[in-house]
Design an enzyme around this catalytic site. Sequence first.
Site, PDB file in Angstrom:
ATOM      1  N   HIS A   4       0.848  -1.147   0.199  1.00  0.00           N
ATOM      2  CA  HIS A   4      -0.056   0.081   0.028  1.00  0.00           C
ATOM      3  C   HIS A   4       0.826   1.350   0.048  1.00  0.00           C
ATOM      4  O   HIS A   4       0.226   2.538  -0.029  1.00  0.00           O
ATOM      5  CB  HIS A   4      -0.860   0.124   1.163  1.00  0.00           C
ATOM      6  N   ASP A  45       3.920   9.845  -1.439  1.00  0.00           N
ATOM      7  CA  ASP A  45       2.714   9.112  -0.992  1.00  0.00           C
ATOM      8  C   ASP A  45       2.557   7.962  -1.529  1.00  0.00           C
ATOM      9  O   ASP A  45       2.232   8.160  -2.899  1.00  0.00           O
ATOM     10  CB  ASP A  45       1.373  10.212  -0.606  1.00  0.00           C
TER      11      ASP A  45
END
Length: 457
Positions: free
Chosen positions: A162, A368
């Site tokens: 993730h 991110d």
Amino acid sequence: MGLIVVSNREPYAPRKGEDGQLTWRPSIGGLTAALDPVLRRVGGTWIAWGEGQAEVEEVALPQGDPRYRLKRVQLSEAEVRDYYHGFSNRALWPMSHYFIERTKYLSAQWQTYVEVNRRFARTVLESREPGDPVWVHDYQLALVPRLIRESRSDARIGLFWHIPWPSSEVFRTLPWDRELLEGLLGADLIGMHTPEYVRHFLSACRRVLGAETEGDTVHWQGRAVRVVDRPIGIEVDEYGALASSPEIEEAADRIRRTLQTQLLLGVDRLDYTKGIPERLEAFGDFLDRHPEARGRVTLLQIAVPSREQVESYRQLRSRVEGLVGRINGRHTQGGWAPIQYVYRGMGREELVAHYRAADVMLVTPLRDGLNLVAKEFLACSRDGVLVLSRFAGAADELPEAVQVNPYNPTGLAEALNQALGMSLEEKKARLTRLQERLRGSDLRAWADGFVAELTGA
């Protein structure tokens, strides 16, 4: 057939009431929202770290209408320190986000990481029925696929990473780069958020392991492992419906009436990857360059507490609060202060009201994996503008956002000026296209699609 889901955090958190009864409430986060409905439909087991209420090893969920079971892996304080706060968040997290100077590669923490991964794998093997696929999640459990494979060669195993996967040059600073890759390659299907992360992973397999790659496939030890980009979505229609409800509209109007200015909004976990100091400095530069904006624009920065026991995070909080004080001290006039700073978490309804109230959303991380805040804002906004870092994984999916380099304060300041001055027609046209993109890959489609790929359905 049931599904085995494996993650660090558990989908429901235990809370003991005043009467001593234990209740289980859904955890806030995309993973619970995505996979709880899947397990409710197909049944199975969710395996996770049992944080709190150590006496409970297994529980049927959801309460009152149980459809699957949660098995809770208990960790000692020393294991949490070395596996989670240590190797996972002092080695893998900064390395994956390109913050090599913040990494701590300690052998003792690596050994604890290995042992905790072994315990998770044993729990999977004890829980799994023949034919049950296994879906492992994220960087804390990278070794689990291989550990399962060593005992169940026929198992169908998926893993989703993730966070960003860095370039092979950065990844190879990890002393256990080979072991980590071999752990992941125990899976049949590996998912990541962007094509760039997939390319970097394939490069690492070639350079570290000498593995052959072909298209999206790694050939390793007689097996073929597919590596695919499948960015996670959000509950688009649910967010939109909540944002347009009378209660949220009224709450958003109260926020606007209180500020009586255009609203720039930032919502971030207080983490060094999120670029909050750089954003504040750029806003200060914006006010210096555009004095006409003073008294007419407010930046509301919501900083959600994170890893407060880690010294570097406490230092980050001090730096952020110092910047807020200095910028407010330089520019405050009359009853207006340029920055409103909120250091706490918010529930979904309160957060959605702020999304609805915002004229401009600032999502400007230095790096991110994806960033769901950007997607949540877009689903909730009526005519707002998204200013988005090119280093957020979501940038690939959201080209109509105003994309910026967060390391360039002058460029970011000018992007703020562009967003604040954008015509209503252009704002609505951009937002319409972005919302259409979100609906094309929502949360349920992401979860169901990955399970279907994993099982060959």
